[in-house]
Design a protein around this motif. Structure first.
Motif, PDB file in Angstrom:
ATOM      1  N   SER A 292      -9.935  11.074  23.716  1.00  0.00           N
ATOM      2  CA  SER A 292     -10.498  10.994  25.060  1.00  0.00           C
ATOM      3  C   SER A 292      -9.608  11.720  26.070  1.00  0.00           C
ATOM      4  N   LYS A 293      -8.317  11.487  25.995  1.00  0.00           N
ATOM      5  CA  LYS A 293      -7.380  12.109  26.936  1.00  0.00           C
ATOM      6  C   LYS A 293      -7.409  13.633  26.830  1.00  0.00           C
ATOM      7  N   LEU A 294      -7.557  14.139  25.601  1.00  0.00           N
ATOM      8  CA  LEU A 294      -7.587  15.590  25.386  1.00  0.00           C
ATOM      9  C   LEU A 294      -8.975  16.187  25.561  1.00  0.00           C
ATOM     10  N   GLY A 295      -9.987  15.335  25.700  1.00  0.00           N
ATOM     11  CA  GLY A 295     -11.353  15.833  25.839  1.00  0.00           C
ATOM     12  C   GLY A 295     -11.885  16.461  24.557  1.00  0.00           C
ATOM     13  N   LEU A 296     -11.507  15.904  23.407  1.00  0.00           N
ATOM     14  CA  LEU A 296     -12.005  16.452  22.144  1.00  0.00           C
ATOM     15  C   LEU A 296     -13.519  16.306  22.069  1.00  0.00           C
ATOM     16  N   THR A 297     -14.148  17.288  21.465  1.00  0.00           N
ATOM     17  CA  THR A 297     -15.601  17.278  21.316  1.00  0.00           C
ATOM     18  C   THR A 297     -16.002  16.427  20.117  1.00  0.00           C
ATOM     19  N   SER A 298     -17.270  16.129  19.999  1.00  0.00           N
ATOM     20  CA  SER A 298     -17.740  15.386  18.832  1.00  0.00           C
ATOM     21  C   SER A 298     -17.509  16.205  17.559  1.00  0.00           C
ATOM     22  N   ALA A 299     -17.587  17.528  17.655  1.00  0.00           N
ATOM     23  CA  ALA A 299     -17.303  18.385  16.496  1.00  0.00           C
ATOM     24  C   ALA A 299     -15.829  18.276  16.093  1.00  0.00           C
ATOM     25  N   ASP A 300     -14.936  18.218  17.086  1.00  0.00           N
ATOM     26  CA  ASP A 300     -13.510  18.022  16.793  1.00  0.00           C
ATOM     27  C   ASP A 300     -13.292  16.698  16.067  1.00  0.00           C
ATOM     28  N   VAL A 301     -13.922  15.651  16.556  1.00  0.00           N
ATOM     29  CA  VAL A 301     -13.776  14.323  15.954  1.00  0.00           C
ATOM     30  C   VAL A 301     -14.321  14.328  14.528  1.00  0.00           C
ATOM     31  N   GLU A 302     -15.455  14.969  14.318  1.00  0.00           N
ATOM     32  CA  GLU A 302     -16.014  15.072  12.961  1.00  0.00           C
ATOM     33  C   GLU A 302     -15.063  15.816  12.033  1.00  0.00           C
ATOM     34  N   ASP A 303     -14.435  16.877  12.549  1.00  0.00           N
ATOM     35  CA  ASP A 303     -13.449  17.607  11.738  1.00  0.00           C
ATOM     36  C   ASP A 303     -12.287  16.694  11.370  1.00  0.00           C
ATOM     37  N   LEU A 304     -11.746  15.997  12.346  1.00  0.00           N
ATOM     38  CA  LEU A 304     -10.587  15.133  12.117  1.00  0.00           C
ATOM     39  C   LEU A 304     -10.901  13.951  11.209  1.00  0.00           C
ATOM     40  N   MET A 305     -12.083  13.405  11.346  1.00  0.00           N
ATOM     41  CA  MET A 305     -12.436  12.209  10.586  1.00  0.00           C
ATOM     42  C   MET A 305     -12.998  12.507   9.191  1.00  0.00           C
ATOM     43  N   TYR A 306     -13.488  13.726   8.951  1.00  0.00           N
ATOM     44  CA  TYR A 306     -14.102  14.005   7.649  1.00  0.00           C
ATOM     45  C   TYR A 306     -13.974  15.466   7.207  1.00  0.00           C
ATOM     46  N   ASN A 307     -14.448  16.400   8.037  1.00  0.00           N
ATOM     47  CA  ASN A 307     -14.606  17.786   7.593  1.00  0.00           C
ATOM     48  C   ASN A 307     -13.318  18.422   7.082  1.00  0.00           C
ATOM     49  N   ASN A 308     -12.202  18.199   7.778  1.00  0.00           N
ATOM     50  CA  ASN A 308     -10.951  18.836   7.364  1.00  0.00           C
ATOM     51  C   ASN A 308     -10.488  18.346   5.996  1.00  0.00           C
ATOM     52  N   ALA A 309     -10.536  17.037   5.775  1.00  0.00           N
ATOM     53  CA  ALA A 309     -10.136  16.491   4.476  1.00  0.00           C
ATOM     54  C   ALA A 309     -11.095  16.957   3.381  1.00  0.00           C
ATOM     55  N   SER A 310     -12.381  16.989   3.688  1.00  0.00           N
ATOM     56  CA  SER A 310     -13.374  17.446   2.726  1.00  0.00           C
ATOM     57  C   SER A 310     -13.060  18.869   2.283  1.00  0.00           C
ATOM     58  N   LYS A 311     -12.746  19.708   3.251  1.00  0.00           N
ATOM     59  CA  LYS A 311     -12.410  21.106   2.961  1.00  0.00           C
ATOM     60  C   LYS A 311     -11.103  21.200   2.174  1.00  0.00           C
ATOM     61  N   LEU A 312     -10.072  20.498   2.615  1.00  0.00           N
ATOM     62  CA  LEU A 312      -8.771  20.565   1.972  1.00  0.00           C
ATOM     63  C   LEU A 312      -8.829  20.099   0.523  1.00  0.00           C
ATOM     64  N   TYR A 313      -9.487  18.982   0.291  1.00  0.00           N
ATOM     65  CA  TYR A 313      -9.543  18.403  -1.050  1.00  0.00           C
ATOM     66  C   TYR A 313     -10.694  18.958  -1.901  1.00  0.00           C
ATOM     67  N   GLY A 314     -11.592  19.724  -1.281  1.00  0.00           N
ATOM     68  CA  GLY A 314     -12.727  20.267  -2.019  1.00  0.00           C
ATOM     69  C   GLY A 314     -13.693  19.203  -2.490  1.00  0.00           C
ATOM     70  N   ILE A 315     -13.855  18.175  -1.650  1.00  0.00           N
ATOM     71  CA  ILE A 315     -14.744  17.050  -1.974  1.00  0.00           C
ATOM     72  C   ILE A 315     -15.754  16.897  -0.862  1.00  0.00           C
ATOM     73  N   GLU A 316     -17.011  16.773  -1.229  1.00  0.00           N
ATOM     74  CA  GLU A 316     -18.037  16.520  -0.238  1.00  0.00           C
ATOM     75  C   GLU A 316     -18.746  15.223  -0.588  1.00  0.00           C
ATOM     76  N   LEU A 317     -18.837  14.339   0.387  1.00  0.00           N
ATOM     77  CA  LEU A 317     -19.506  13.054   0.165  1.00  0.00           C
ATOM     78  C   LEU A 317     -20.860  13.038   0.837  1.00  0.00           C
TER      79      LEU A 317
END
Length: 180
Positions: free
Chosen positions: A155-180
């Protein structure tokens, strides 16, 4: 790990945590020397309170290959500094279960972190300098405190919903090569 493009979960050592000059020097060396290894700096480099951060991100913002997770970290300040310096593409949520299932909140006391827990629930904690008991019946879970800190930083940084999705799922999915 560099040769096989492997993943390393690095829990940095040393009492000064993220701000330790030797830790920082070695993280920068790893970043430069092993560009193919996927090295994750766990717990925002164990920066559990603002004083653990120091000026680490002045150096770490220049990294190109290091990843960071904010598992078991309840410091909105550390997360804010991390996302501001590194961005949201090489950082990720982590649960650190089952530890984050415990009931606690974290405070800073005299330059160190202290986990405040309900009295008697985790046995005798009197010999652990990072634990303190309370009679407050409203102590939430460690996971809730982590998510609350993340929400505050986002909230303080004004992250977008896309940023939050990346942080909460997309980045790990990409790094580990796993899609749920």
């Amino acid at each position: 790990m560099d040769k096989i493009h492997g993943i390393v979960m690095l829990h940095i050592p040393r009492a000064m945590r993220l701000r330790d000059p030797i830790n920082l020097q070695q993280m920068m060396e790893i970043d430069a020397k092993y560009p193919n290894a996927k090295v994750i700096i766990a717990h925002v480099g164990r920066a559990y309170i603002p004083s653990d951060v120091g000026d680490a991100f002045e150096l770490l913002k220049h990294t190109k290959n290091l990843w960071f997770d904010f598992s078991a970290n309840t410091s909105a300040y550390a997360m804010e500094k991390l996302f501001d310096a590194i961005g949201t593409k090489r950082c990720m949520f982590g649960s650190d279960m089952p530890f984050t299932k415990m009931r606690m909140h974290r405070i800073e006391d005299n330059g160190t972190y202290v986990n405040v827990v309900p009295r008697g629930i985790y046995g005798d904690v009197s010999s652990d300098p990072h634990m303190r008991e309370t009679d407050d019946p409203n102590v939430t879970t460690f996971m809730y405190e982590e998510l609350l800190a993340f929400r505050e930083a986002a909230s303080k940084l004004g992250l977008t919903s896309a940023d939050v999705e990346d942080l909460m799922y997309n980045n790990a999915s990409k790094l580990y090569g796993i899609e749920l």
